[in-house]
Structures are given as C-alpha cells and as structure tokens.
Write a protein that holds these residues in place. Structure first.
Motif, mmCIF file in Angstrom:
data_model
loop_
_atom_site.group_PDB
_atom_site.id
_atom_site.type_symbol
_atom_site.label_atom_id
_atom_site.label_comp_id
_atom_site.label_asym_id
_atom_site.label_seq_id
_atom_site.Cartn_x
_atom_site.Cartn_y
_atom_site.Cartn_z
ATOM 1 N N LEU A 110 -7.043 -4.245 7.380
ATOM 2 C CA LEU A 110 -7.417 -4.919 6.130
ATOM 3 C C LEU A 110 -8.848 -4.528 5.741
ATOM 4 O O LEU A 110 -9.108 -4.181 4.584
ATOM 5 C CB LEU A 110 -7.287 -6.435 6.324
ATOM 6 C CG LEU A 110 -7.391 -7.324 5.090
ATOM 7 C CD1 LEU A 110 -6.395 -6.929 4.019
ATOM 8 C CD2 LEU A 110 -7.170 -8.801 5.466
ATOM 9 N N VAL A 161 -10.096 -2.649 2.243
ATOM 10 C CA VAL A 161 -10.931 -3.400 1.297
ATOM 11 C C VAL A 161 -11.757 -2.475 0.407
ATOM 12 O O VAL A 161 -11.891 -2.701 -0.786
ATOM 13 C CB VAL A 161 -11.900 -4.332 2.064
ATOM 14 C CG1 VAL A 161 -13.024 -4.819 1.167
ATOM 15 C CG2 VAL A 161 -11.148 -5.518 2.651
ATOM 16 N N ALA A 214 -9.734 0.470 -6.872
ATOM 17 C CA ALA A 214 -8.805 -0.540 -7.374
ATOM 18 C C ALA A 214 -7.434 0.052 -7.690
ATOM 19 O O ALA A 214 -6.411 -0.584 -7.464
ATOM 20 C CB ALA A 214 -9.388 -1.194 -8.615
ATOM 21 N N MET A 270 -2.838 0.337 -0.675
ATOM 22 C CA MET A 270 -2.644 -1.058 -0.266
ATOM 23 C C MET A 270 -1.235 -1.540 -0.557
ATOM 24 O O MET A 270 -0.603 -2.181 0.273
ATOM 25 C CB MET A 270 -3.651 -1.967 -0.972
ATOM 26 C CG MET A 270 -4.910 -2.058 -0.170
ATOM 27 S SD MET A 270 -5.777 -3.610 -0.312
ATOM 28 C CE MET A 270 -4.610 -4.880 -0.391
ATOM 29 N N ALA A 303 1.302 -2.653 2.223
ATOM 30 C CA ALA A 303 1.764 -4.046 2.234
ATOM 31 C C ALA A 303 3.285 -4.068 2.319
ATOM 32 O O ALA A 303 3.886 -4.780 3.132
ATOM 33 C CB ALA A 303 1.283 -4.775 0.981
ATOM 34 N N GLN A 320 5.528 -5.190 5.707
ATOM 35 C CA GLN A 320 6.548 -6.226 5.524
ATOM 36 C C GLN A 320 7.928 -5.724 5.995
ATOM 37 O O GLN A 320 8.627 -6.408 6.755
ATOM 38 C CB GLN A 320 6.619 -6.627 4.053
ATOM 39 C CG GLN A 320 7.674 -7.701 3.802
ATOM 40 C CD GLN A 320 7.709 -8.125 2.341
ATOM 41 O OE1 GLN A 320 6.712 -8.064 1.646
ATOM 42 N NE2 GLN A 320 8.866 -8.562 1.893
ATOM 43 N N ARG A 356 2.648 -10.364 4.292
ATOM 44 C CA ARG A 356 2.748 -11.007 2.982
ATOM 45 C C ARG A 356 1.371 -11.340 2.411
ATOM 46 O O ARG A 356 1.165 -11.295 1.205
ATOM 47 C CB ARG A 356 3.627 -12.279 3.056
ATOM 48 C CG ARG A 356 5.080 -12.019 3.433
ATOM 49 C CD ARG A 356 5.741 -10.889 2.656
ATOM 50 N NE ARG A 356 5.772 -11.068 1.226
ATOM 51 C CZ ARG A 356 6.849 -11.423 0.521
ATOM 52 N NH1 ARG A 356 8.004 -11.641 1.135
ATOM 53 N NH2 ARG A 356 6.785 -11.551 -0.778
ATOM 54 N N LEU A 384 -1.235 -9.529 2.872
ATOM 55 C CA LEU A 384 -1.687 -8.238 2.343
ATOM 56 C C LEU A 384 -1.090 -8.011 0.950
ATOM 57 O O LEU A 384 -1.799 -7.628 0.013
ATOM 58 C CB LEU A 384 -1.280 -7.129 3.322
ATOM 59 C CG LEU A 384 -1.856 -5.726 3.096
ATOM 60 C CD1 LEU A 384 -3.369 -5.736 3.051
ATOM 61 C CD2 LEU A 384 -1.385 -4.765 4.195
ATOM 62 N N SER A 385 0.195 -8.294 0.801
ATOM 63 C CA SER A 385 0.853 -8.157 -0.517
ATOM 64 C C SER A 385 0.173 -9.011 -1.572
ATOM 65 O O SER A 385 -0.001 -8.587 -2.709
ATOM 66 C CB SER A 385 2.312 -8.627 -0.460
ATOM 67 O OG SER A 385 3.058 -7.788 0.346
ATOM 68 N N LEU A 396 -2.846 -9.988 -1.652
ATOM 69 C CA LEU A 396 -4.203 -9.516 -1.948
ATOM 70 C C LEU A 396 -4.201 -8.215 -2.759
ATOM 71 O O LEU A 396 -5.150 -7.905 -3.459
ATOM 72 C CB LEU A 396 -4.990 -9.323 -0.650
ATOM 73 C CG LEU A 396 -5.293 -10.607 0.127
ATOM 74 C CD1 LEU A 396 -5.923 -10.278 1.471
ATOM 75 C CD2 LEU A 396 -6.216 -11.540 -0.664
ATOM 76 N N VAL A 397 -3.100 -7.460 -2.643
ATOM 77 C CA VAL A 397 -3.008 -6.159 -3.305
ATOM 78 C C VAL A 397 -3.286 -6.257 -4.799
ATOM 79 O O VAL A 397 -3.963 -5.420 -5.380
ATOM 80 C CB VAL A 397 -1.599 -5.549 -3.105
ATOM 81 C CG1 VAL A 397 -1.329 -4.419 -4.083
ATOM 82 C CG2 VAL A 397 -1.437 -5.058 -1.681
ATOM 83 N N ALA A 445 -10.418 -5.412 -8.571
ATOM 84 C CA ALA A 445 -11.170 -4.545 -7.658
ATOM 85 C C ALA A 445 -12.463 -5.199 -7.177
ATOM 86 O O ALA A 445 -12.862 -5.033 -6.032
ATOM 87 C CB ALA A 445 -11.488 -3.228 -8.345
ATOM 88 N N MET A 460 -10.776 -10.159 -0.630
ATOM 89 C CA MET A 460 -10.291 -9.270 0.430
ATOM 90 C C MET A 460 -11.333 -9.050 1.516
ATOM 91 O O MET A 460 -11.030 -9.122 2.698
ATOM 92 C CB MET A 460 -9.891 -7.925 -0.162
ATOM 93 C CG MET A 460 -8.458 -7.957 -0.582
ATOM 94 S SD MET A 460 -7.598 -6.388 -0.459
ATOM 95 C CE MET A 460 -8.163 -5.568 0.968
#
Lengths: 346, 346
Positions: free
Chosen positions: A140, A144, A148, A153, A157, A161, B138, B140-141, B143-144, B148, B153
């Motif tokens: 993570l 970061v 953007a 990511m 993600a 999953q 999830r 991570l998803s 936060l995606v 920007a 994050m």
C-alpha cells in the motif's frame, strides 16, 4: 517468427542471446533489472524495528524464481518501455506474492519453503500471519506515491481480491471430492493466474496504456502461463524430490488437497480405484500406503504425462497470444519462459 | 466549556442532546451517518462468490461498537464537515479493524468474538486468514477511486504498517516477562492507538486539510483514547463476565499474554508473588489455580483501580486536546466518548 539474425535485439542484447535456452539465460538477459528490483524489495520492506526487519527479510530474501518480476520487466520491454518504474511494479507484485506464500505456509502448516525454515517454524504462527499483513501494508505504501491516473492500483486491488476469493473457494471446496476440472481451473486462474497475468498487464501498461491490443495480448499470455504454472506445481508435488522442490513432497496429498493430477486421475480410473482415492485423501489414512497407491495409480493412467501435456497446451496458447508483438529478444524470452514453466524441475 | 444553552448545535441537533450521557446517545446523534456507513460496509465487501460473501458478511455484520467510524464522523463534524466522504473513510477504517480482528482471532485461537462464533470455529483457520486478506483487498479497492491529493492512502498505509509492527513486536515480546510499562505503552499505541488516531485524522482532514492545528488536535485526541481503550480492554479481560464481554474472560492470561494489569502488578508485588506470577503465565499451569492467584493479587494491590485511573488520565488528556476546537455537540460527544471508553463494561 523471423530467424534470430533478423531480430531487433534492443539495448539489452547479450552475447548469450543466441544460445538462450534456459531460465538462467533469461535471468542473465535482464540481470541489471533484477538487481535493481532486489534493491527495491529490501528498501521498501525495511522496518526500523529490528525483529520485524529480520522476520520480513527472511521471507523476502527467501528468493524463489522472481517469476512475476521477470514478467513485469519482459512485458514492459516487449512493448518498448525501458524505464525504472518497471522495477517498482515488479517489487510490488513480488511482495504481494511473498505475502500470499507466507499466509499459505501458515495455512498449510508448512515447515520448509524453498529449502529454508518457514516463519512459523522459526517464530510461530502469529509472527507469520503478521508478517504477511505487514507486506501488504508496505505494498500500500509503495502504491501511495503513484500518479493519480496510474492503473496499477485498480489492477492490483482487483487482483488481490480475486486471489483471496480463489483461495477461500479452494479452502471451502477442499472437502469436495467431486469438484470438476473446470471448477478447479477457474480456482487456479484466480489463486495463481491473476497475479501472473497482472504482472504482464502492469508491464505492458508502462509504455502506452492506451494500446489495448498489446496490453490484452500480454494479459492473455499471463493468464495462460499462470494456469500452466499451477498445473506443473501440482504435478511437482507428486514427482519431485524434496531437495529440488525446497519443500516436502506429497504435501498436497498429505493435506487431502485436491489438485489437478488427482482430479484428472479420478475421471479416468475405475470405481474401486476412485473409492480408494477418496480414502487416501483422508488425512487419517496411513501416509506410506496413500503415497504408494497414488504413485501406482498415476503410473497406470499416465497422469503425469497427461497433466504436463495440458500444461504445455496452456503454454502454447500463451505463446500464440504474443503473435502480434514486435519480434524482439524480450518476446523470445517470454516464449521461452512459457516453455520453461512446463519443463522446470522445481 | 460553555454552558449547553450557548452551544452551536449544528445541523445534527437532536432533542436527546441535552441529556446525552451515554454511548447510545452518541450513536443516536449520528444515527443517519452510522446507517449510511453500514450500507457502505456491506456494499464494499460483497463478493459474487456466495461462500466468500457469507464468510465476509459474518464478520462485517458481527458489529461491535463501530468506535472508529464514530470517530471519523465526529472528527469531521467538529471541524465543520458534513459530506458523505466521511462514510466511505469510516467504512475503510472499520474494515481495516475487522480484518485485524479476524487475524487476531486466528492467532489467539479464539472460539467466540462478540458473542458469535469466530470464522475459524465455523470454517477453519484457512478461511479466517483469507477473509482477513480479502478485507484488506477491498480496502485497497475503496482507496483506488480517491483523488490523487487525498491524504487518506498515505495515512492508512502508514497506519496499517504500524499496526503490524506493533503486533509483531508484541508477539515477539510475549515471552519477555520483563517488558517495561513504557515499552508496552509504545506497543499498544501502534497496535490499537494508530488506527483510532487515524480515524480522527481522516475525519479532521475532510473539512480543511491545511488546518494542521485541528488535524493535530484530533490526532492527539485519538492517540490518547486509543491508549485508554486498550488499557481498559486489558482490564476487562480479567474483570468482565464472558456474556457481557462477548468472548472468554481470562483469555489473555490463558495465552500467557502480558497485558497492562499484569505488567503493573509485577512492579508492585513482592518477589515471591512475582515469581508465582511468572509461573501462572506459563500455559502449563493449572488454569483455575492461575485465575485464583491473579484475582487475589489484583485485589491485594488494587490493580483494577490503578489501571482504570491510568486509562482515565489518558481520557482526560484526550479531552484536553480538544480545547481549541469549536464548542459544538460533536465536540461534547467526543469528550463523552473519551469517558465512555474508560467506563464501558464490554
């Protein structure tokens, strides 16, 4: 495929290229990239707490083939990307992979992995579960700082999953002797295939995220070698000696895990054998008896040969997906890697 | 603090406000927010694979107090933010928390949590480890899709890393009877405090990320109630009955886990008692004998009273950190929450 002397060798040409025939030569071709990736792996997993650092480095340095980093680098190169961002993404996918292995080892109560003691052998389950979590936290952190509009990511993600879903379903289905080959292939495409495919997708994205044709080709390539890789992994559990494998043989069988060779054997053997097969998958069955039965059964029905043929079919499909990519040494390396995934001995 | 009739009650004023004195009333004050958060939690953890979905919903719906979501919402409100993004961030921190509980339960071999069977009791360790990983995926998803320049994050990457470091060090130090109070407080500030503090930081950031004074005040508030919360958790393990606690009492003791009350008792008891204390922490000691000894020892030295006093000191420091924030109902609720953390019975 044009003859090798017409190949555009790019800027990573080496003298060994013309005799490149093994995994080691692919590694040599991208040796500088792999060194840079090792540096990133160490850098991005360091902890100021010495015990955490020691435990984490134990698994990160545990090595393995770095198949996923190699795929990121080669996929980037075959699309014409030569920058350093491939190294960061390669480190990210490798850390996701290492984290999943650490948790797998906890689940499987594995004592050794790649010839080294597992974390839980050295420091207990607790440390092992937490080190896996720590690696995810570091992933993570690495994500970061990305742009953007970076697709990494979202791809990762989605991938992590799917990996978990595949693993949960596999764990849930572990008692289901009647799982079909198609169901099993779906599970391994999630468990193993997704991250291998994502490695290729991420590499391909680096050069030109809008060239969907190249990205798709490499994603399909990755999915197929992912499936081939797992089928061969399943076979090696039965056929390889423990020294080469770096872990105990018959580990899957001892856990009563249904894998590709068993699922295939079940479809070709007779009813008595099928009943016996179900029995030997029960952990209460005498281990020597179970192994002897399965070895004889596999011999009788040519299970190993069949499974390796299926794996080779996937490898061939992987190679076919590369047809429209530029004929560079990176492409040759990807093609050879597909074959290596099937022919490897550990 | 000005008298209540001079308070700016904001747009979430309710009739109950003037008699607000308990956790339930805080919950009522932000009931709409909490409902919206529950919807987000279900939405963002759904899996198309029914078994995965069932296992995940089992833990997500397992509930608990939703302390961290409450802190996100109140921290946002006290800074003047009323939008929906607080709900997403609240769901994110709660999922990180639930994932850590799921893995904790695996590590502690816990059979029940919040009065419900744990995942490993229902479906085994494997599913439990993987569901924890799935929840992280999830997160991570979720936060995606953020902007920007969103600090969430980076804050959460840092937080999850610290949580793991705290847990690994705690696991590693578990055999070290001589761990100091200061060391233990550092560990719990990582294990528990970081995510509680991050909940406040994230909420505060929503209104005006550049007002570092408000963000810092709420972060300090969160750190202190995080420490108070864990000390009280440690005490409840010894004093609460299993029904109220929703898990087995003396769980920490039975695992030989060094927690705040034990660490304090060790510093005030005599040498013979200290030797005996070290002995009862050994899992081989007869359980009834261990519990009887510890209960008598705690009685003799007023361990519970002392620990709750320390926790109250942290709660008071948390409240003091809020001094410069606008005197709104959200601030009152945060102050009351600090006291509730110490006075709670489960």
């Amino acid at each position: 495929m044009c003859p090798f002397w017409q190949l555009d060798t790019g800027n990573f040409f080496t003298d060994n290229y013309y005799i490149m025939s093994s995994f080691d030569q692919i590694v040599e071709l991208i040796a500088d990239d792999l060194s840079a990736i090792e540096v990133k792996l160490t850098e991005h997993t360091a902890s100021e707490y010495s015990f955490v650092d020691m435990a984490v480095q134990h698994v990160v340095e545990g090595g393995g083939k770095r198949l996923r980093p190699i795929l990121v680098v080669l996929s980037a190169k075959v699309c014409g990307y030569e920058g350093n961002d491939a190294h960061t993404l390669a480190a990210v996918v490798e850390l996701i992979h290492v984290a999943s292995l650490v948790h797998d080892d906890v689940l499987d109560e594995a004592a050794i992995r790649r010839g080294r003691e597992t974390l839980q052998t050295k420091w207990g389950n607790k440390v092992a579960v937490l080190v896996g979590d720590y690696l995810h936290a570091r992933v993570l952190s690495m994500l970061v700082s990305r742009r953007a509009d970076d697709p990494a990511m979202a791809i990762l993600a989605d991938t992590t999953q799917a990996m978990c879903e595949g693993e949960v379903i596999h764990a849930y289905k572990s008692g289901d002797f009647d799982i079909s080959e198609a169901e099993y292939l779906k599970i391994i495409s999630f468990k193993t295939g997704k991250l291998i495919a994502a490695s290729c997708t991420l590499g391909a994205h680096l050069r030109n995220p809008t060239d969907t044709q190249q990205v798709e080709a490499l994603t399909i390539y990755g999915q197929h070698i992912g499936t081939a890789f797992q089928i061969v992994d399943d076979v090696l559990d039965f056929t390889e000696d423990a020294d080469k494998l770096g872990k105990n043989t018959f580990g899957d069988l001892r856990e009563g895990k249904l894998t590709f060779p068993i699922i295939y054997a079940r479809t070709v053997c007779d009813d008595d054998e099928k009943q016996m097969l179900e029995k030997v998958l029960n952990p209460n069955t005498d281990e020597a008896e179970a192994i002897a039965f399965v070895e004889a059964l596999f011999q009788r029905y040519g299970v190993e040969t069949h499974c390796l043929k299926v794996a080779q079919d996937y490898a061939d499909r992987a190679k076919a997906a590369l047809t429209d990519l530029p004929e560079t040494p990176a492409r040759v390396a990807l093609e050879q890697l597909a074959d290596y995934v099937v022919s490897r001995e550990s």
